[in-house]
Motif scaffolding. Structure first.
Motif, PDB file in Angstrom:
ATOM      1  N   ASP A   8       2.710  20.078 -10.816  1.00  0.00           N
ATOM      2  CA  ASP A   8       2.882  21.226  -9.927  1.00  0.00           C
ATOM      3  C   ASP A   8       2.221  20.869  -8.593  1.00  0.00           C
ATOM      4  O   ASP A   8       1.012  20.612  -8.543  1.00  0.00           O
ATOM      5  N   ILE A  20      -2.632  18.484  -5.217  1.00  0.00           N
ATOM      6  CA  ILE A  20      -2.835  19.078  -3.890  1.00  0.00           C
ATOM      7  C   ILE A  20      -2.589  18.009  -2.836  1.00  0.00           C
ATOM      8  O   ILE A  20      -3.161  16.905  -2.906  1.00  0.00           O
ATOM      9  N   ALA A  34      -3.670  25.823  -1.718  1.00  0.00           N
ATOM     10  CA  ALA A  34      -4.719  25.625  -2.720  1.00  0.00           C
ATOM     11  C   ALA A  34      -5.992  26.360  -2.326  1.00  0.00           C
ATOM     12  O   ALA A  34      -6.691  26.927  -3.179  1.00  0.00           O
ATOM     13  N   ASP A  86      -4.922  19.221 -16.641  1.00  0.00           N
ATOM     14  CA  ASP A  86      -5.049  20.083 -17.821  1.00  0.00           C
ATOM     15  C   ASP A  86      -4.507  19.290 -19.012  1.00  0.00           C
ATOM     16  O   ASP A  86      -3.307  19.297 -19.285  1.00  0.00           O
ATOM     17  N   ILE A 108      -8.257  27.268  -5.498  1.00  0.00           N
ATOM     18  CA  ILE A 108      -8.347  25.972  -6.169  1.00  0.00           C
ATOM     19  C   ILE A 108      -9.282  25.053  -5.387  1.00  0.00           C
ATOM     20  O   ILE A 108     -10.092  24.314  -5.959  1.00  0.00           O
ATOM     21  N   THR A 161      -0.561  18.939 -14.671  1.00  0.00           N
ATOM     22  CA  THR A 161      -1.446  18.666 -13.541  1.00  0.00           C
ATOM     23  C   THR A 161      -1.051  19.543 -12.357  1.00  0.00           C
ATOM     24  O   THR A 161       0.114  19.933 -12.221  1.00  0.00           O
ATOM     25  N   THR A 162      -2.054  19.846 -11.532  1.00  0.00           N
ATOM     26  CA  THR A 162      -1.809  20.470 -10.239  1.00  0.00           C
ATOM     27  C   THR A 162      -2.210  19.465  -9.171  1.00  0.00           C
ATOM     28  O   THR A 162      -3.355  19.003  -9.147  1.00  0.00           O
ATOM     29  N   LYS A 181       0.993  21.598  -4.772  1.00  0.00           N
ATOM     30  CA  LYS A 181       0.594  22.659  -3.851  1.00  0.00           C
ATOM     31  C   LYS A 181       0.081  22.035  -2.550  1.00  0.00           C
ATOM     32  O   LYS A 181      -0.536  20.967  -2.572  1.00  0.00           O
TER      33      LYS A 181
END
Length: 358
Positions: A335, A306, A342, A297, A347, A303-304, A337
């Motif tokens: 972040d 995974i 997710a 983002d 996601i 950021t996410t 996950k």
């Protein structure tokens, strides 16, 4: 003034690197002050320094019709006896050198020259150490007090605050130590040098010293994140695709990085490759954890990430350290996950959403 004093000033100017004009101006001011102090004079005076004729004091008196203050004024009649061309409001210089002024002048000269030499030496030392800011110096522990450990660095002691010492190390008097110069201040007590063992710059400089490719500019350190005494991350980059920047820093059989680890008393160091692509960079920064995907983002600089379920604790690290250092290193909010989390949150919808960053 005696030739000995002239010789002394010339010697000091050459030996200490002090501007001769500064010394002579300071000496002149000191002699004027000494005259006024010792002979209760309010007169505007000038001291003339002459190597052959010695030292003379001249009072500067304003020419007036009627003298109201003989320390500041001289009558027109008396002025014309000195020089017929004098007129009212002119200034007359009249010699007022006291008989015993030589002894007083010598003491004043000694004081001002000593002071100027001290100031000049402080200036030279300050400039020398100011040039060493953000550099590593090696010194010996000299003493301690409640606030600082004092490191002998040659002409000065470096102040090492106890909160700038790594928690996994301790030192005794006379131990040798490498320190990072954080700042140099020029104070009324002389130059003050502050040093650190916890600053990220120490790690960067150690790599520059140990890895020739960094020193030569072939490999570039892009970022450093450090929790001193425990763990650090450093990102490196090479413009030449034929160069392996991580391998250069690790060294043959890990010898280069091990030397730095030993200097930092066992601090763990992750060396990762920098990339302008945040997906790749953040994936690298979370090493040694594997990464499935990185959702970026850019608007929120977030950021996410995974990761496989079994890698979640490794990615986060003990007390969140791995994720925290990765965020500091990259400058992105991270972040983390797990893969199953997710998928549950939508996601990752299908198996096809998963890809291999490697």
């Amino acid at each position: 003034m005696s030739s000995e004093l002239y010789d002394a000033i010339e010697y000091l100017a050459d030996e200490k690197g002090i501007d001769r004009e500064i010394l002579y101006e300071a000496l002149d001011a000191a002699l004027v002050s000494a005259y006024k102090k010792n002979f209760n004079s309010r007169t505007n005076v000038r001291v003339e320094l002459n190597q052959d004729e010695g030292m003379k004091v001249f009072a500067r008196l304003e020419v007036v019709d009627e003298v109201m203050d003989d320390q500041l004024e001289i009558s027109l009649e008396e002025a014309k006896e000195i020089d017929p061309s004098y007129e009212v409001e002119d200034v007359v210089e009249k010699e007022v050198t006291p008989r015993n002024f030589g002894r007083i002048a010598a003491q004043a000269a000694k004081q001002v020259v000593t002071q100027r030499v001290r100031e000049a030496e402080r200036g030279v030392i300050y400039n020398d150490f100011a040039d060493r800011v953000e550099d590593i110096m090696t010194g010996k522990i000299q003493r301690k007090d409640q606030r600082f450990m004092y490191v002998h660095l040659g002409k000065l002691e470096g102040k090492l605050p106890f909160n700038e010492i790594m928690p996994n190390e301790s030192y005794d008097i006379h131990d040798r130590i490498k320190v990072y110069v954080t700042r140099v201040e020029n104070t009324s007590k002389g130059p003050q040098v502050y040093v650190s063992r916890t600053h990220p710059g120490l790690l960067k400089r150690l790599f520059e010293m140990e890895v020739p490719e960094i020193y030569e500019g072939i490999v570039e350190i892009r970022s450093v994140a450090r929790e001193a005494g425990d763990r650090s991350k450093i990102s490196v980059f090479a413009e030449d695709p034929e160069i392996d920047p991580v391998g250069a820093c690790v060294g043959q059989r890990g010898q280069r990085v091990q030397t730095i680890v030993d200097e930092l008393r066992g601090e763990k160091i992750d060396i990762v490759q920098w990339s302008e692509d945040p997906v790749v960079y953040i994936s690298n920064a979370l090493s040694p954890s594997q990464v499935i995907d990185v959702l970026v983002d850019e608007e929120d600089n977030a950021t996410t990430v995974i990761v496989p379920d079994h890698q979640l604790s490794l990615a986060i690290g003990k007390r969140g350290q791995n994720a925290r250092l990765a965020a500091k290193l990259t400058g992105w909010k991270i972040d983390i996950k797990s893969e199953s989390e997710a998928r549950e949150s939508g996601i990752l919808d299908t198996e096809e959403d998963t890809f291999d960053l490697e």
